[in-house]
Design a protein around this motif. Structure first.
Motif, PDB file in Angstrom:
ATOM      1  N   ARG A 196       0.828  -1.210   0.000  1.00  0.00           N
ATOM      2  CA  ARG A 196       0.000   0.000   0.000  1.00  0.00           C
ATOM      3  C   ARG A 196       0.861   1.258   0.000  1.00  0.00           C
ATOM      4  NH1 ARG A 196      -3.853   0.409   5.018  1.00  0.00           N
ATOM      5  NH2 ARG A 196      -1.830   0.768   6.024  1.00  0.00           N
ATOM      6  N   LEU A 197       1.932   1.235   0.777  1.00  0.00           N
ATOM      7  CA  LEU A 197       2.808   2.405   0.834  1.00  0.00           C
ATOM      8  C   LEU A 197       3.616   2.566  -0.447  1.00  0.00           C
ATOM      9  CD1 LEU A 197       4.002   2.175   4.534  1.00  0.00           C
ATOM     10  CD2 LEU A 197       2.579   3.948   3.530  1.00  0.00           C
ATOM     11  N   LYS A 198       3.993   1.462  -1.076  1.00  0.00           N
ATOM     12  CA  LYS A 198       4.680   1.560  -2.369  1.00  0.00           C
ATOM     13  C   LYS A 198       3.775   2.219  -3.403  1.00  0.00           C
ATOM     14  CE  LYS A 198       7.987  -2.278  -2.184  1.00  0.00           C
ATOM     15  NZ  LYS A 198       8.328  -3.592  -2.773  1.00  0.00           N
ATOM     16  N   LYS A 199       2.505   1.870  -3.390  1.00  0.00           N
ATOM     17  CA  LYS A 199       1.557   2.511  -4.310  1.00  0.00           C
ATOM     18  C   LYS A 199       1.446   4.001  -4.018  1.00  0.00           C
ATOM     19  CE  LYS A 199      -3.206   2.376  -5.999  1.00  0.00           C
ATOM     20  NZ  LYS A 199      -3.339   3.828  -5.929  1.00  0.00           N
ATOM     21  N   ALA A 200       1.410   4.353  -2.724  1.00  0.00           N
ATOM     22  CA  ALA A 200       1.356   5.771  -2.349  1.00  0.00           C
ATOM     23  C   ALA A 200       2.612   6.503  -2.824  1.00  0.00           C
ATOM     24  CB  ALA A 200       1.195   5.905  -0.839  1.00  0.00           C
ATOM     25  N   ALA A 201       3.775   5.839  -2.723  1.00  0.00           N
ATOM     26  CA  ALA A 201       5.022   6.448  -3.191  1.00  0.00           C
ATOM     27  C   ALA A 201       4.993   6.642  -4.700  1.00  0.00           C
ATOM     28  CB  ALA A 201       6.213   5.580  -2.785  1.00  0.00           C
ATOM     29  N   ARG A 202       4.502   5.643  -5.436  1.00  0.00           N
ATOM     30  CA  ARG A 202       4.404   5.769  -6.897  1.00  0.00           C
ATOM     31  C   ARG A 202       3.475   6.912  -7.278  1.00  0.00           C
ATOM     32  NH1 ARG A 202       4.182   0.009  -6.610  1.00  0.00           N
ATOM     33  NH2 ARG A 202       1.911   0.088  -6.823  1.00  0.00           N
ATOM     34  N   ASP A 203       2.376   7.056  -6.544  1.00  0.00           N
ATOM     35  CA  ASP A 203       1.427   8.151  -6.821  1.00  0.00           C
ATOM     36  C   ASP A 203       2.084   9.510  -6.550  1.00  0.00           C
ATOM     37  OD1 ASP A 203      -0.460   6.274  -7.481  1.00  0.00           O
ATOM     38  OD2 ASP A 203      -1.499   6.344  -5.545  1.00  0.00           O
ATOM     39  N   ALA A 204       2.857   9.592  -5.446  1.00  0.00           N
ATOM     40  CA  ALA A 204       3.534  10.852  -5.120  1.00  0.00           C
ATOM     41  C   ALA A 204       4.569  11.209  -6.183  1.00  0.00           C
ATOM     42  CB  ALA A 204       4.194  10.749  -3.744  1.00  0.00           C
ATOM     43  N   ILE A 205       5.274  10.206  -6.689  1.00  0.00           N
ATOM     44  CA  ILE A 205       6.276  10.439  -7.741  1.00  0.00           C
ATOM     45  C   ILE A 205       5.603  10.859  -9.038  1.00  0.00           C
ATOM     46  CG2 ILE A 205       7.971   9.266  -9.212  1.00  0.00           C
ATOM     47  CD1 ILE A 205       8.684   7.565  -6.713  1.00  0.00           C
ATOM     48  N   ALA A 206       4.485  10.218  -9.359  1.00  0.00           N
ATOM     49  CA  ALA A 206       3.789  10.514 -10.610  1.00  0.00           C
ATOM     50  C   ALA A 206       3.258  11.946 -10.656  1.00  0.00           C
ATOM     51  CB  ALA A 206       2.651   9.526 -10.814  1.00  0.00           C
ATOM     52  N   LYS A 207       2.986  12.539  -9.487  1.00  0.00           N
ATOM     53  CA  LYS A 207       2.450  13.901  -9.444  1.00  0.00           C
ATOM     54  C   LYS A 207       3.490  14.953  -9.818  1.00  0.00           C
ATOM     55  CE  LYS A 207      -1.033  13.063  -5.845  1.00  0.00           C
ATOM     56  NZ  LYS A 207      -1.416  13.373  -4.440  1.00  0.00           N
ATOM     57  N   CYS A 208       4.763  14.611  -9.682  1.00  0.00           N
ATOM     58  CA  CYS A 208       5.843  15.580  -9.898  1.00  0.00           C
ATOM     59  C   CYS A 208       6.681  15.158 -11.097  1.00  0.00           C
ATOM     60  CB  CYS A 208       6.710  15.684  -8.649  1.00  0.00           C
ATOM     61  SG  CYS A 208       8.099  16.826  -8.810  1.00  0.00           S
ATOM     62  N   PRO A 209       6.726  15.950 -12.176  1.00  0.00           N
ATOM     63  CA  PRO A 209       7.513  15.574 -13.364  1.00  0.00           C
ATOM     64  C   PRO A 209       8.987  15.342 -13.066  1.00  0.00           C
ATOM     65  CG  PRO A 209       6.036  17.408 -13.868  1.00  0.00           C
ATOM     66  CD  PRO A 209       5.967  17.208 -12.393  1.00  0.00           C
ATOM     67  N   ASP A 210       9.580  16.178 -12.205  1.00  0.00           N
ATOM     68  CA  ASP A 210      10.997  16.008 -11.875  1.00  0.00           C
ATOM     69  C   ASP A 210      11.244  14.679 -11.171  1.00  0.00           C
ATOM     70  OD1 ASP A 210      11.657  18.422 -13.000  1.00  0.00           O
ATOM     71  OD2 ASP A 210      11.581  19.531 -11.106  1.00  0.00           O
ATOM     72  N   LEU A 211      10.403  14.354 -10.193  1.00  0.00           N
ATOM     73  CA  LEU A 211      10.554  13.088  -9.484  1.00  0.00           C
ATOM     74  C   LEU A 211      10.332  11.901 -10.416  1.00  0.00           C
ATOM     75  CD1 LEU A 211       8.770  13.834  -6.075  1.00  0.00           C
ATOM     76  CD2 LEU A 211      11.221  13.667  -6.495  1.00  0.00           C
ATOM     77  N   SER A 212       9.378  12.030 -11.337  1.00  0.00           N
ATOM     78  CA  SER A 212       9.104  10.945 -12.284  1.00  0.00           C
ATOM     79  C   SER A 212      10.312  10.669 -13.162  1.00  0.00           C
ATOM     80  CB  SER A 212       7.892  11.298 -13.150  1.00  0.00           C
ATOM     81  OG  SER A 212       6.724  11.447 -12.371  1.00  0.00           O
ATOM     82  N   LEU A 213      10.944  11.726 -13.667  1.00  0.00           N
ATOM     83  CA  LEU A 213      12.127  11.563 -14.509  1.00  0.00           C
ATOM     84  C   LEU A 213      13.274  10.950 -13.713  1.00  0.00           C
ATOM     85  CD1 LEU A 213      13.737  12.018 -17.101  1.00  0.00           C
ATOM     86  CD2 LEU A 213      14.189  14.363 -16.323  1.00  0.00           C
ATOM     87  N   GLN A 214      13.502  11.440 -12.513  1.00  0.00           N
ATOM     88  CA  GLN A 214      14.583  10.907 -11.684  1.00  0.00           C
ATOM     89  C   GLN A 214      14.340   9.446 -11.330  1.00  0.00           C
ATOM     90  OE1 GLN A 214      14.389  13.757  -8.503  1.00  0.00           O
ATOM     91  NE2 GLN A 214      15.615  15.285  -9.570  1.00  0.00           N
ATOM     92  N   PHE A 215      13.107   9.092 -11.073  1.00  0.00           N
ATOM     93  CA  PHE A 215      12.771   7.704 -10.746  1.00  0.00           C
ATOM     94  C   PHE A 215      13.050   6.788 -11.939  1.00  0.00           C
ATOM     95  CE2 PHE A 215       9.613   4.234 -10.120  1.00  0.00           C
ATOM     96  CZ  PHE A 215      10.062   3.780  -8.890  1.00  0.00           C
ATOM     97  N   ARG A 216      12.691   7.215 -13.139  1.00  0.00           N
ATOM     98  CA  ARG A 216      12.955   6.404 -14.338  1.00  0.00           C
ATOM     99  C   ARG A 216      14.457   6.237 -14.556  1.00  0.00           C
ATOM    100  NH1 ARG A 216       8.809   9.553 -16.582  1.00  0.00           N
ATOM    101  NH2 ARG A 216      10.328  10.808 -17.752  1.00  0.00           N
ATOM    102  N   CYS A 217      15.221   7.283 -14.325  1.00  0.00           N
ATOM    103  CA  CYS A 217      16.680   7.193 -14.485  1.00  0.00           C
ATOM    104  C   CYS A 217      17.274   6.192 -13.497  1.00  0.00           C
ATOM    105  CB  CYS A 217      17.318   8.562 -14.279  1.00  0.00           C
ATOM    106  SG  CYS A 217      16.915   9.780 -15.566  1.00  0.00           S
ATOM    107  N   MET A 218      16.767   6.176 -12.273  1.00  0.00           N
ATOM    108  CA  MET A 218      17.264   5.236 -11.267  1.00  0.00           C
ATOM    109  C   MET A 218      16.894   3.799 -11.602  1.00  0.00           C
ATOM    110  SD  MET A 218      16.696   7.064  -7.577  1.00  0.00           S
ATOM    111  CE  MET A 218      17.750   8.393  -7.014  1.00  0.00           C
ATOM    112  N   MET A 219      15.675   3.614 -12.076  1.00  0.00           N
ATOM    113  CA  MET A 219      15.204   2.260 -12.368  1.00  0.00           C
ATOM    114  C   MET A 219      15.979   1.623 -13.517  1.00  0.00           C
ATOM    115  SD  MET A 219      12.829   1.196 -10.296  1.00  0.00           S
ATOM    116  CE  MET A 219      11.936  -0.053 -11.226  1.00  0.00           C
TER     117      MET A 219
END
Length: 331
Positions: free
Chosen positions: A177-200
């Protein structure tokens, strides 16, 4: 007046001390309540300080730092290790809240620390979720170890085994449940989304590790160099040498962010097994006589600096660049 304020952070109250024109001038106790923080901000605004210095102590400093920053005060949040060394340099042997607050004020007067830049609401949300996931994973690991112990004994009690399995299933559900909440929080912010994709894109970095690393790194100032990020995580090497009689092997300092350090361990271990570039770097270190844990620590440090570079540049993680022939030659 040339005024500098120091705040020694506590769990329920904080000691505030200030210096004026190079001399100790006053003390104040700050209550860790919304009213207490506003009162402290008003008190400091009346003093018109050139600096307000506090340590990054757990979670207790953050609400006060945010309140003072919002009031327009020149807040600096320093590494506790830096202040510890400053106290030793000043030959301060006694330690009380009042003494520390005055010494922090003197730190601001002498060292002119960099002003603190508060994290955004999205960054704070992600960090809080990431840290809670980390804690729950630790609880789950302990529960699995307890289950193994219960199943290994001949005097096993089925009720206890069933209870432990239910606890593990409950922790699994909470973590998901918390992982889903983290994914939702990342998806709301373009900068965080890009950084997350680079890390993955990094070999060995799974979703949990990427969330944990991003949650900690996203709140750091973007001006930090890779060596500073390594020190922040406690992955830097500490040397102890003096003359010809003292020459101890370098050791990982571990004087930093334990959440970030833990987030680097499994990606490093996995990358050593599955990525040719990382494996070659690891084997080169072992061949030079490094212990296996020292070589793993070096991979963790390289991985962290690579992730930090990806966050700043927006490029995907590439082990061919981070563990190139040039780096192998220096290994």
């Amino acid at each position: 007046m040339n005024t500098h304020v120091g705040i020694d952070i506590g769990a329920r109250t904080s000691a505030m001390g200030w210096r004026q024109n190079g001399k100790t001038s006053g003390q104040w106790e700050i209550q860790h309540t919304p009213k207490g923080r506003k009162t402290a901000a008003a008190k400091m605004l009346g003093l018109k300080p050139l600096s307000v210095v506090m340590e990054a102590t757990g979670i207790y400093y953050l609400d006060l730092a945010l309140e003072l920053h919002a009031a327009g005060l020149p807040v600096s949040v320093i590494n506790p290790k830096s202040f510890h060394n400053f106290a030793k340099l000043m030959l301060q042997n006694s330690k009380t809240d009042q003494i520390d607050s005055q010494l922090l004020a003197e730190y601001g007067e002498r060292m002119a620390p960099r002003l603190w830049v508060p994290p955004t609401a999205d960054q704070m949300t992600l960090r809080a979720i990431g840290r809670h996931i980390n804690r729950l994973i630790g609880h789950r690991t302990r529960a699995k170890n307890e289950l193994h112990a219960l199943q290994a004994t001949e005097t096993r009690v089925e009720l206890l085994i069933e209870d432990e399995k239910e606890a593990i299933a409950g922790l699994d559900a909470r973590i998901d449940r918390l992982k889903k909440a983290a994914r939702d929080a990342i998806a709301k912010c373009p900068d965080l989304s890009l950084q997350f994709r680079c890390m993955m894109a990094a070999p060995g970095v799974g979703e949990a590790s990427a969330i944990a690393a991003l949650a900690e790194l996203t709140t750091l100032p973007v001006t930090l160099k890779s060596a500073q990020v390594s020190r922040y995580a406690g992955l830097d090497v500490r040397l102890t040498q003096s003359g010809t009689s003292v020459n101890r092997p370098g050791r990982m300092s571990k004087c930093g962010n334990a959440y970030l350090r833990a987030a680097m361990f499994m990606p490093a271990m996995t990358a050593i097994r599955c990525d040719e570039n990382v494996k070659a770097f690891y084997e080169a270190l072992v061949a030079r006589g490094k212990k296996k844990m020292q070589a793993i620590g070096a991979v963790m440090r390289k991985y962290l600096t690579g992730l930090w570079a990806c966050m700043r540049s927006g490029e995907e993680f590439n082990t061919a660049k981070l563990f190139s022939e040039k780096h192998l030659a220096k290994a």
